[in-house]
Scaffold this active site. Sequence first.
Site, PDB file in Angstrom:
ATOM      1  N   ARG A   1       6.145  34.461  51.670  1.00 28.34           N
ATOM      2  CA  ARG A   1       4.912  34.279  52.448  1.00 28.34           C
ATOM      3  C   ARG A   1       5.024  35.206  53.643  1.00 28.34           C
ATOM      4  NH1 ARG A   1       1.510  29.041  54.383  1.00 28.34           N
ATOM      5  NH2 ARG A   1       0.868  29.281  52.217  1.00 28.34           N
TER       6      ARG A   1
ATOM      7  N   HIS B   1      -3.995  34.875  48.131  1.00 35.12           N
ATOM      8  CA  HIS B   1      -3.239  33.619  48.003  1.00 35.12           C
ATOM      9  C   HIS B   1      -3.376  33.136  46.549  1.00 35.12           C
ATOM     10  CE1 HIS B   1      -1.122  30.134  49.113  1.00 35.12           C
ATOM     11  NE2 HIS B   1      -1.998  29.501  49.869  1.00 35.12           N
TER      12      HIS B   1
ATOM     13  N   GLN C   1      -2.516  29.445  45.255  1.00 32.09           N
ATOM     14  CA  GLN C   1      -3.516  28.459  45.650  1.00 32.09           C
ATOM     15  C   GLN C   1      -4.643  28.402  44.619  1.00 32.09           C
ATOM     16  OE1 GLN C   1      -3.681  26.382  48.560  1.00 32.09           O
ATOM     17  NE2 GLN C   1      -5.228  25.481  47.234  1.00 32.09           N
TER      18      GLN C   1
ATOM     19  N   ASP D   1     -12.517  27.321  54.119  1.00 34.52           N
ATOM     20  CA  ASP D   1     -11.145  27.441  54.626  1.00 34.52           C
ATOM     21  C   ASP D   1     -11.256  27.553  56.141  1.00 34.52           C
ATOM     22  OD1 ASP D   1      -8.388  27.856  54.844  1.00 34.52           O
ATOM     23  OD2 ASP D   1      -8.438  29.936  54.131  1.00 34.52           O
TER      24      ASP D   1
ATOM     25  N   CYS E   1      -8.218  24.572  50.725  1.00 35.72           N
ATOM     26  CA  CYS E   1      -6.785  24.757  50.445  1.00 35.72           C
ATOM     27  C   CYS E   1      -5.911  23.962  51.408  1.00 35.72           C
ATOM     28  CB  CYS E   1      -6.433  26.240  50.485  1.00 35.72           C
ATOM     29  SG  CYS E   1      -6.624  27.010  52.101  1.00 35.72           S
TER      30      CYS E   1
ATOM     31  N   ARG F   1      -0.847  22.005  43.555  1.00 32.92           N
ATOM     32  CA  ARG F   1       0.016  23.147  43.879  1.00 32.92           C
ATOM     33  C   ARG F   1       1.337  23.026  43.119  1.00 32.92           C
ATOM     34  NH1 ARG F   1      -0.808  26.056  48.523  1.00 32.92           N
ATOM     35  NH2 ARG F   1       0.769  27.420  47.589  1.00 32.92           N
TER      36      ARG F   1
HETATM   37  N1   CP Z   1      -2.698  25.751  51.282  1.00 29.63           N
HETATM   38  C1   CP Z   1      -1.510  26.191  51.710  1.00 29.63           C
HETATM   39  O1   CP Z   1      -1.018  27.236  51.299  1.00 29.63           O
HETATM   40  O2   CP Z   1      -0.908  25.366  52.611  1.00 29.63           O
HETATM   41  P1   CP Z   1       0.390  25.668  53.484  1.00 29.63           P
HETATM   42  O3   CP Z   1       0.023  26.726  54.482  1.00 29.63           O
HETATM   43  O4   CP Z   1       0.741  24.362  54.117  1.00 29.63           O
HETATM   44  O5   CP Z   1       1.479  26.168  52.558  1.00 29.63           O
HETATM   45  N1  NVA Z   2      -6.562  31.478  55.193  1.00 31.21           N
HETATM   46  C1  NVA Z   2      -5.488  30.621  55.630  1.00 31.21           C
HETATM   47  C2  NVA Z   2      -4.895  29.903  54.468  1.00 31.21           C
HETATM   48  C3  NVA Z   2      -3.791  28.925  54.825  1.00 31.21           C
HETATM   49  C4  NVA Z   2      -3.186  28.259  53.631  1.00 31.21           C
HETATM   50  C5  NVA Z   2      -4.443  31.438  56.349  1.00 31.21           C
HETATM   51  O1  NVA Z   2      -4.128  32.550  55.891  1.00 31.21           O
HETATM   52  O2  NVA Z   2      -3.947  30.987  57.386  1.00 31.21           O
END
Ligand code: CP
Ligand code: NVA
Length: 314
Positions: free
Chosen positions: A114, A141, A144, A232, A271, A299
């Site tokens: 990540r 992502h 997700q 989101d 998400c 997930r």
């Molecule tokens: N939706 C998602 O990826 O959540 P986190 O940021 O908690 O991993």
């Molecule tokens: N768009 C958000 C998603 C978090 C899971 C971010 O990138 O912070």
Amino acid sequence: MMEHTQQHRHFLDLGDAGTDAIAAMIADALDRKAARADWPKGQADTDAPLAGRVLALVFEKNSTRTRVSFDIAMRQLGGTVLILEAGSSQLGRGESIADTARVLSRMVDAIMLRTDDHAKIEEMAKHASVPVINGLTDRSHPCQIVADLLTVIEHRKALPGLEVAWFGDGNNVLHSVLEAAGLMKFNVRVATPEGFEPDPGFVEMARSCGSVITMGNNASEAAAGADVLVTDTWISMGQDDADEKRAAMAPYQVNAELMAKAKPDAVFLHCLPAHVGEEVSQDVFEGPQSVVFDEAENRIHAQKSVLLWSFGLL
Ligand code: CP
Ligand code: NVA
């Protein structure tokens, strides 16, 4: 003992897998989920297909769902994980992605990353000799969205021809929704404020596959007759928390008035983490059409399939 293949596949975006593999992932996730319905969450599936395998979870950004779901997914597949945080590893002190990729490839069997810049995960994949999985970048992502597709199908909505409406920021999650639309043949109505549209490359990608992608600034028009409403956070990780952006996003809140314009059996996806009262109202978030906690649980089930595909076992 199971014979492990040498095959490995990177999952940086949904297109790395493609239509047939994503369909196979969803089918396998549904089967595995049903087969272990009331089991303790850490108990391995009967076949434990990743026994002995170790997945490194590398985080340069915060996470709850991605971290926990990959950990539990690996336990259920018979494998284990270790977690590296940028702040407590040499990555956070400037060790290169290339060297990190080569070292981790000698020590673990797969890497989830990540990070912020998508170029970093491409660099990781270039230098890794084990599968690399995108656990979110500023661009996309994909894990997700496999969970989201699974959730929609569980709520008895076939993907081809589905009308999905997106509200708010044109961000990384929307990019993966658009990629999925092209691959799985559904349509997306995008309602964003001017200046917050998604990367046009994702729009073109979906359109070139035959999906109808409607771009606009009117939330009501996007919601009218939709099967799935998605939003989101207005401020993604790493973005400036600007008052002007919040003000521009305000008309795109998913609330009861907007939900009423969709099909009566429409579902609401997010998400998470959610900012209730901002991108979604309390009544919609807690209401009967909200499937956000199914989505969060999925997930685990979706990522088990992603992992199996990455190891060439699906
Ligand atoms: N939706 C998602 O990826 O959540 P986190 O940021 O908690 O991993
Ligand atoms: N768009 C958000 C998603 C978090 C899971 C971010 O990138 O912070």
